[in-house]
Each structure stands twice: as structure tokens, then as C-alpha cells.
Design a protein around this motif. Structure first.
Motif, short mmCIF file in Angstrom:
data_model
loop_
_atom_site.label_atom_id
_atom_site.label_comp_id
_atom_site.label_asym_id
_atom_site.label_seq_id
_atom_site.Cartn_x
_atom_site.Cartn_y
_atom_site.Cartn_z
N ARG A 52 56.82 -28.09 -0.23
CA ARG A 52 56.14 -26.80 -0.34
C ARG A 52 56.72 -25.99 -1.51
O ARG A 52 55.99 -25.28 -2.21
N LYS A 151 54.69 -19.23 -1.35
CA LYS A 151 55.78 -18.57 -0.62
C LYS A 151 56.60 -17.71 -1.58
O LYS A 151 57.68 -18.11 -2.03
N GLU A 183 48.19 -14.29 10.38
CA GLU A 183 49.46 -14.86 10.83
C GLU A 183 50.42 -13.74 11.19
O GLU A 183 50.08 -12.56 11.07
N SER A 186 56.21 -13.16 9.55
CA SER A 186 57.02 -14.23 8.96
C SER A 186 56.88 -15.51 9.78
O SER A 186 57.85 -16.25 9.94
N ASN A 187 55.67 -15.75 10.27
CA ASN A 187 55.45 -16.90 11.14
C ASN A 187 53.96 -17.16 11.30
O ASN A 187 53.14 -16.31 10.99
N ASN A 188 53.62 -18.34 11.77
CA ASN A 188 52.22 -18.66 12.08
C ASN A 188 51.93 -18.30 13.53
O ASN A 188 52.82 -18.31 14.37
N GLY A 209 52.78 -23.27 7.19
CA GLY A 209 54.12 -23.39 7.77
C GLY A 209 54.54 -24.85 7.91
O GLY A 209 53.74 -25.69 8.31
N ILE A 210 55.78 -25.11 7.57
CA ILE A 210 56.33 -26.46 7.74
C ILE A 210 56.49 -26.73 9.25
O ILE A 210 56.23 -27.84 9.72
N THR A 211 56.88 -25.70 9.98
CA THR A 211 56.99 -25.83 11.44
C THR A 211 55.60 -26.05 12.05
O THR A 211 55.44 -26.85 12.97
N SER A 246 58.05 -20.75 13.20
CA SER A 246 58.65 -20.65 11.87
C SER A 246 59.92 -21.47 11.89
O SER A 246 60.40 -21.87 12.96
N ALA A 247 60.47 -21.69 10.69
CA ALA A 247 61.67 -22.52 10.58
C ALA A 247 62.82 -21.98 11.42
O ALA A 247 63.61 -22.75 11.96
N1 PMP Z 1 53.84 -17.41 7.57
C1 PMP Z 1 54.60 -16.55 6.89
C2 PMP Z 1 53.98 -15.35 6.29
C3 PMP Z 1 55.99 -16.79 6.77
O1 PMP Z 1 56.75 -15.92 6.08
C4 PMP Z 1 56.55 -17.93 7.38
C5 PMP Z 1 58.03 -18.21 7.32
N2 PMP Z 1 58.63 -17.89 6.14
C6 PMP Z 1 55.71 -18.80 8.09
C7 PMP Z 1 54.35 -18.51 8.15
C8 PMP Z 1 56.25 -20.03 8.77
O2 PMP Z 1 56.58 -21.03 7.84
P1 PMP Z 1 57.71 -22.11 8.18
O3 PMP Z 1 57.30 -22.76 9.46
O4 PMP Z 1 57.65 -23.05 7.04
O5 PMP Z 1 59.00 -21.37 8.30
#
Ligand code: PMP
Length: 287
Positions: A52, A151, A183, A186-188, A209-211, A246-247
């Protein structure tokens, strides 16, 4: 204890680390980042985060100053030097520090990108007490820019959203655009009705999201139904369960939306099972 951080090729104590005041990350939020979690001193889904990162960089016409293999070594070195067992590694690449502030991008050959990494220890990441009770979210309007699939370090509105949530006595905010949830800050975002999991489809409107990718794979393997489509806040309030990924939160139950409790107000079975599977599989595959 002071951490060792990485700045442009050097491992230095955090109070000695320096980035120029002319850095475009500082002046213009002209930079991208990744957060990779650490379990048992190992990196969770490093390959996904590296892929990513490459995509975010290429969408902005930037290049990483180091290879993916070198990035992996730097991650591992920082985890080892700081003795992180559970926590995360933060990575940021900016378009560097040209001598003059200018909206036009600097010549990428003359001005090298800035690369910074640091660790944050978070004991109890996997065995989180919050995951046992769940979090409360509020809904807010999504007024971010149109390329949320990249990102970038432009995190002012998500920070404001988190503060709006705190002020309302909640933990986080789900953002809504044209009546549909995009979303979390900071997460889905996900809702569950029966055995069916619904989460917004990928596009420019959300971060892939990678998670999210891992959780959807595990859900399908566990014979759960997955539907990738937009949903409204009203549909979410009427769902049996909801959660975020999220991660750093893995799979985290959401038990209240805009003051409305979901189901019996406690984390539901689908969410709890997915968290278990995600943590178990991530531990196994961590590098
Ligand atoms: N959406 C947003 C806006 C985010 O900031 C994040 C985490 N940084 C995610 C989704 C989740 O992404 P990931 O699972 O890769 O942490």
C-alpha cells in the motif's frame, strides 16, 4: 526510557532526531505513512503495508528512498532496539525539504524524500480490555478530500472527528457522505446482521485497510457472508452488531451509534469470533 528512532539512514535517540523546518511534510502535509502492528515482537502483514505504501507513493509521484527489503530490515531493527513486544511501527515518507517554500513539487533527483520511522509500545494490544466492552461512535459529516485511498498525513479532519466524539462522550466517529457511511476516523466500518457482514466497497472514498483485506478473507474462510457496499447510519443503528478494523485496533466491537445501543449493547458473537481469528492468524503469519 528514550526510544531509538530512524531518520534518513540513521538510528538516533529520539531527542536527537531532526527534520528540516522546510520539510514539505511539515509545511504542506506532502507525505504518506503506514502503521504496522507488532505482536510477539514480530510485524503483522508487513507485505500488505509495504504494497500500500508503494501505491500511495506512486499516486503522488514520489519514490521511496529505500527498497522494500531495506524497509523490512529497518522495521525489524527498530523493534529489536526498542524491545517492542506489542505495539506498532510508524513510517512516514515526505517529499523532502527544498530550500524554498514553493507549491510546485521540487526536482526529485535534487531533493531526496525524508524517511522517518519510530516505534510505540502498546502492551495489552491483543488482550485489550476495551475489546471486551466495545466502543461508542457518533456520526459526523465526511468533509475530507476526494482521494482517501491514498494514505497521506493530512489527518486534521480525522483528529477533529475524534475530538467531536470525545466531546459527545463517545470513542470515535463514523463519517457520512451523501447519506452513506464511508469509514471511521482511522479505521474501516462494518455492520453485521445475522451472519452477514457489510462494509463499504473500495474506491477513492475510503482507505483500503490492510486489516480489512485480511478480515474479509478470514470471514469468507469461516463461511460468513460478506457484502461490500455502502450503508446508511440508520441501517447501522438497526444492525445486530458493528465493528471497526485497523492495524492497531484489529477487530474492535462498536456497541453504540449516536446513542443507540446495538443488539443487547455488548460485543456480538460474529465480531468476537472475527477478532479471535484475526489475532490468531496474524500471530501465526507475523514476520
Ligand atoms: N481508514 C482510515 C481513514 C485509516 O486512517 C485507517 C488506519 N490508518 C484505516 C482505514 C485502516 O487501515 P489499516 O487496516 O491498514 O490500518
Amino acid at each position: 526510557m528514550s526510544r531509538i528512532v530512524y531518520v534518513n539512514g540513521e538510528y538516533v535517540p529520539e531527542h536527537e532526531a531532526k527534520v528540516s523546518v522546510f520539510d514539505r511534510g511539515f509545511l504542506m502535509a506532502d507525505g504518506v505513512y503506514e502503521v504496522t502492528s507488532v505482536l510477539d515482537g514480530k510485524l503483522v502483514d508487513f507485505a500488505g503495508h509495504a504494497a500500500r505504501l508503494d501505491r500511495s507513493l506512486s499516486e503522488l509521484g514520489m519514490e521511496s528512498p529505500v527498497s522494500t527489503d531495506e524497509l523490512l530490515s529497518i522495521h525489524r531493527e527498530l523493534v529489536a532496539r526498542n524491545a517492542v513486544e506489542e505495539g506498532m511501527v510508524y513510517l512516514q515518507i515526505t517529499r523532502g525539504a527544498p530550500p524554498e517554500r514553493d507549491f510546485a513539487f521540487p526536482d526529485p533527483v535534487a531533493i531526496r524524500p525524508t524517511l522517518v520511522l519510530f516505534t510505540q509500545a502498546k502492551p495489552g494490544l491483543a488482550d485489550s480490555p476495551v475489546a471486551k466492552t466495545g466502543i461508542k461512535v457518533i456520526s459526523i459529516e465526511d468533509i475530507r478530500w476526494g482521494r482517501r485511498d491514498i494514505k497521506t498525513v493530512q489527518l486534521l479532519y480525522p483528529s477533529m472527528g475524534k475530538m467531536m466524539a470525545k466531546k459527545a462522550g463517545a470513542d470515535d466517529a463514523w463519517m457520512v457522505e451523501d447519506g452513506m457511511v464511508t469509514e471511521g476516523t482511522s479505521n474501516n466500518a462494518y455492520i453485521v446482521t445475522g451472519n452477514r457482514i457489510v462494509t463499504r466497497h473500495l474506491g477513492n472514498e475510503i482507505l483500503a485497510g490492510i486489516t480489512r483485506a485480511a478480515v474479509l478473507r478470514f470471514a469468507a474462510e469461516a463461511q460468513m457472508e460478506v457484502e461490500e457496499r455502502a450503508f446508511t447510519i440508520d441501517e447501522a443503528k438497526a444492525a445486530d452488531e458493528a465493528f471497526i478494523t485497523s492495524a492497531t485496533t484489529f477487530v474492535m466491537p462498536v456497541v453504540q451509534i449516536d446513542g443507540v445501543p446495538l443488539g443487547d449493547g455488548a460485543p456480538g458473537p460474529v465480531t468476537r469470533r472475527l477478532r479471535e481469528i484475526y489475532i490468531e492468524e496474524s500471530r501465526k503469519a507475523a514476520v
